[in-house]
Design an enzyme around this catalytic site. Sequence first.
Site, PDB file in Angstrom:
ATOM      1  N   CYS A  57      -3.411  -8.001  20.962  1.00 35.59           N
ATOM      2  CA  CYS A  57      -4.132  -8.338  20.126  1.00 35.59           C
ATOM      3  C   CYS A  57      -4.898  -8.659  21.760  1.00 35.59           C
ATOM      4  O   CYS A  57      -3.641  -9.660  22.460  1.00 35.59           O
ATOM      5  CB  CYS A  57      -4.480  -8.753  19.933  1.00 35.59           C
ATOM      6  SG  CYS A  57      -6.001  -9.598  18.879  1.00 35.59           S
TER       7      CYS A  57
ATOM      8  N   GLY B 151      -7.941  -6.675   7.517  1.00 37.17           N
ATOM      9  CA  GLY B 151      -7.628  -6.346   8.607  1.00 37.17           C
ATOM     10  C   GLY B 151      -7.326  -7.224  10.262  1.00 37.17           C
ATOM     11  O   GLY B 151      -6.778  -8.129  10.593  1.00 37.17           O
ATOM     12  N   ARG B 152      -7.769  -6.165  10.853  1.00 38.91           N
ATOM     13  CA  ARG B 152      -7.934  -6.780  12.379  1.00 38.91           C
ATOM     14  C   ARG B 152      -7.732  -8.410  12.865  1.00 38.91           C
ATOM     15  O   ARG B 152      -7.941  -8.813  13.592  1.00 38.91           O
ATOM     16  CB  ARG B 152      -9.039  -5.961  13.039  1.00 38.91           C
ATOM     17  CG  ARG B 152      -8.565  -4.580  12.808  1.00 38.91           C
ATOM     18  CD  ARG B 152      -9.305  -3.467  14.062  1.00 38.91           C
ATOM     19  NE  ARG B 152     -10.305  -2.783  12.947  1.00 38.91           N
ATOM     20  CZ  ARG B 152     -11.657  -2.970  13.154  1.00 38.91           C
ATOM     21  NH1 ARG B 152     -11.394  -2.854  15.093  1.00 38.91           N
ATOM     22  NH2 ARG B 152     -13.346  -2.572  12.989  1.00 38.91           N
TER      23      ARG B 152
ATOM     24  N   CYS C 184      -4.654  -2.808  19.002  1.00 39.03           N
ATOM     25  CA  CYS C 184      -4.423  -2.901  18.592  1.00 39.03           C
ATOM     26  C   CYS C 184      -3.801  -1.653  17.567  1.00 39.03           C
ATOM     27  O   CYS C 184      -2.592  -0.919  18.062  1.00 39.03           O
ATOM     28  CB  CYS C 184      -4.539  -3.895  17.502  1.00 39.03           C
ATOM     29  SG  CYS C 184      -6.028  -3.320  16.430  1.00 39.03           S
TER      30      CYS C 184
ATOM     31  N   GLN D 221       0.582  -1.141   0.856  1.00 41.83           N
ATOM     32  CA  GLN D 221      -0.178   0.027   0.047  1.00 41.83           C
ATOM     33  C   GLN D 221       0.502   1.282  -0.005  1.00 41.83           C
ATOM     34  O   GLN D 221       1.836   1.208   0.647  1.00 41.83           O
ATOM     35  CB  GLN D 221      -0.794  -0.048   0.893  1.00 41.83           C
ATOM     36  CG  GLN D 221      -1.714   0.954   1.446  1.00 41.83           C
ATOM     37  CD  GLN D 221      -2.412   1.232   2.444  1.00 41.83           C
ATOM     38  OE1 GLN D 221      -2.380   1.877   3.889  1.00 41.83           O
ATOM     39  NE2 GLN D 221      -3.814   0.379   2.440  1.00 41.83           N
TER      40      GLN D 221
ATOM     41  N   CYS E 250     -11.882 -11.568  15.773  1.00 38.87           N
ATOM     42  CA  CYS E 250     -11.907 -10.183  16.014  1.00 38.87           C
ATOM     43  C   CYS E 250     -12.622  -9.799  17.342  1.00 38.87           C
ATOM     44  O   CYS E 250     -14.492  -9.257  16.384  1.00 38.87           O
ATOM     45  CB  CYS E 250     -11.578  -8.798  15.575  1.00 38.87           C
ATOM     46  SG  CYS E 250     -11.273  -7.500  15.315  1.00 38.87           S
TER      47      CYS E 250
ATOM     48  N   TYR F 298      -6.017  10.796   4.462  1.00 36.27           N
ATOM     49  CA  TYR F 298      -4.394  11.175   4.170  1.00 36.27           C
ATOM     50  C   TYR F 298      -4.892  12.125   2.729  1.00 36.27           C
ATOM     51  O   TYR F 298      -5.221  12.646   1.696  1.00 36.27           O
ATOM     52  CB  TYR F 298      -4.306  10.023   4.105  1.00 36.27           C
ATOM     53  CG  TYR F 298      -4.130   9.547   5.345  1.00 36.27           C
ATOM     54  CD1 TYR F 298      -3.372   9.716   6.157  1.00 36.27           C
ATOM     55  CD2 TYR F 298      -4.719   7.952   5.755  1.00 36.27           C
ATOM     56  CE1 TYR F 298      -3.611   9.009   7.521  1.00 36.27           C
ATOM     57  CE2 TYR F 298      -4.359   6.179   6.406  1.00 36.27           C
ATOM     58  CZ  TYR F 298      -3.999   7.939   7.702  1.00 36.27           C
ATOM     59  OH  TYR F 298      -4.024   6.693   8.741  1.00 36.27           O
TER      60      TYR F 298
END
Length: 289
Positions: A270, A227-228, A257, A12, A251, A82
């Site tokens: 986590c 992701g998580r 996190c 990324q 999760c 961003y």
Amino acid sequence: MIHHEGAKVFIQLAHAGRQTLRAVIKAQPVGPSPIPCLKFKETPRELTITEIQDIEKAFIGGALRARDLGYDGVEIHAAHGYLLCEFLSPISNIRRDRYGGSSNNRTRVLVNIIQGIRKKVESDFPIFVKLSANEYCEGGITLEEALTIGRILEDSGASAITPSAGNYGSFEWVVQPAEKEPGCLVHLAEAFKRNVHVPVIAVGRINHPSLAETILKEKKTDLVAMGRALIADPYLPRKAKEGRMAEINTCIADNACIKMLFKRGRDIVCSVNENLGTEKELDFEQPDA
């Protein structure tokens, strides 16, 4: 190592823009316009056109280096407030030159990056784009405009689009806490799937394979991103493939996190995976051993 396990790997590419601090980068943050970050309140220096063009070249160069190093594709991060998202958003871009004003102008920097990469890579090299399809902030990007942006990006050579949400002023949509329903952003992906022809990737608190499978079966998206969920259990895909659903560490979105990411010098943790970050030191047996 990733290829050895039979998976593909993307990198990324991102620029924080105004969503950082002078203390962190040792310089004044930059942005399309001198409008303070909604969270950090620090006013960025407005980029000149020459500087914008240099940033475009830097993104293109980063993608080429990634390709040359063996990555299978890149994702351009234009979400979450961003820098590239700041150009897209009316809440942070009030420029009066060719990089501001209309949707086409505010999308110009991202289009130039995509087209610049596309000219220099193989035709089948994937260029994904992550967008905030709704900033959930007054004056920010709405879903209606995001769909317009999505069609522009598709025409520019984007291979796939990930509709996410929010910025640092609406952070609960960037990394959704437990109060948000699992799959709370899937409706954004569904809207994109109806309006663009490139693959759409759903993201946003998709924390279990059963939920992912339901979203796919209902044809609300083409792909699902986690992701998580993979921080909580790196072996989630393998366990799902082998039907070992009961063994998955799910999760819980308490964001332990994420909190550590904002504490410089601290290791990620986590709440449901105590082995996170220490796998090599523990040298524990793999699930299929």
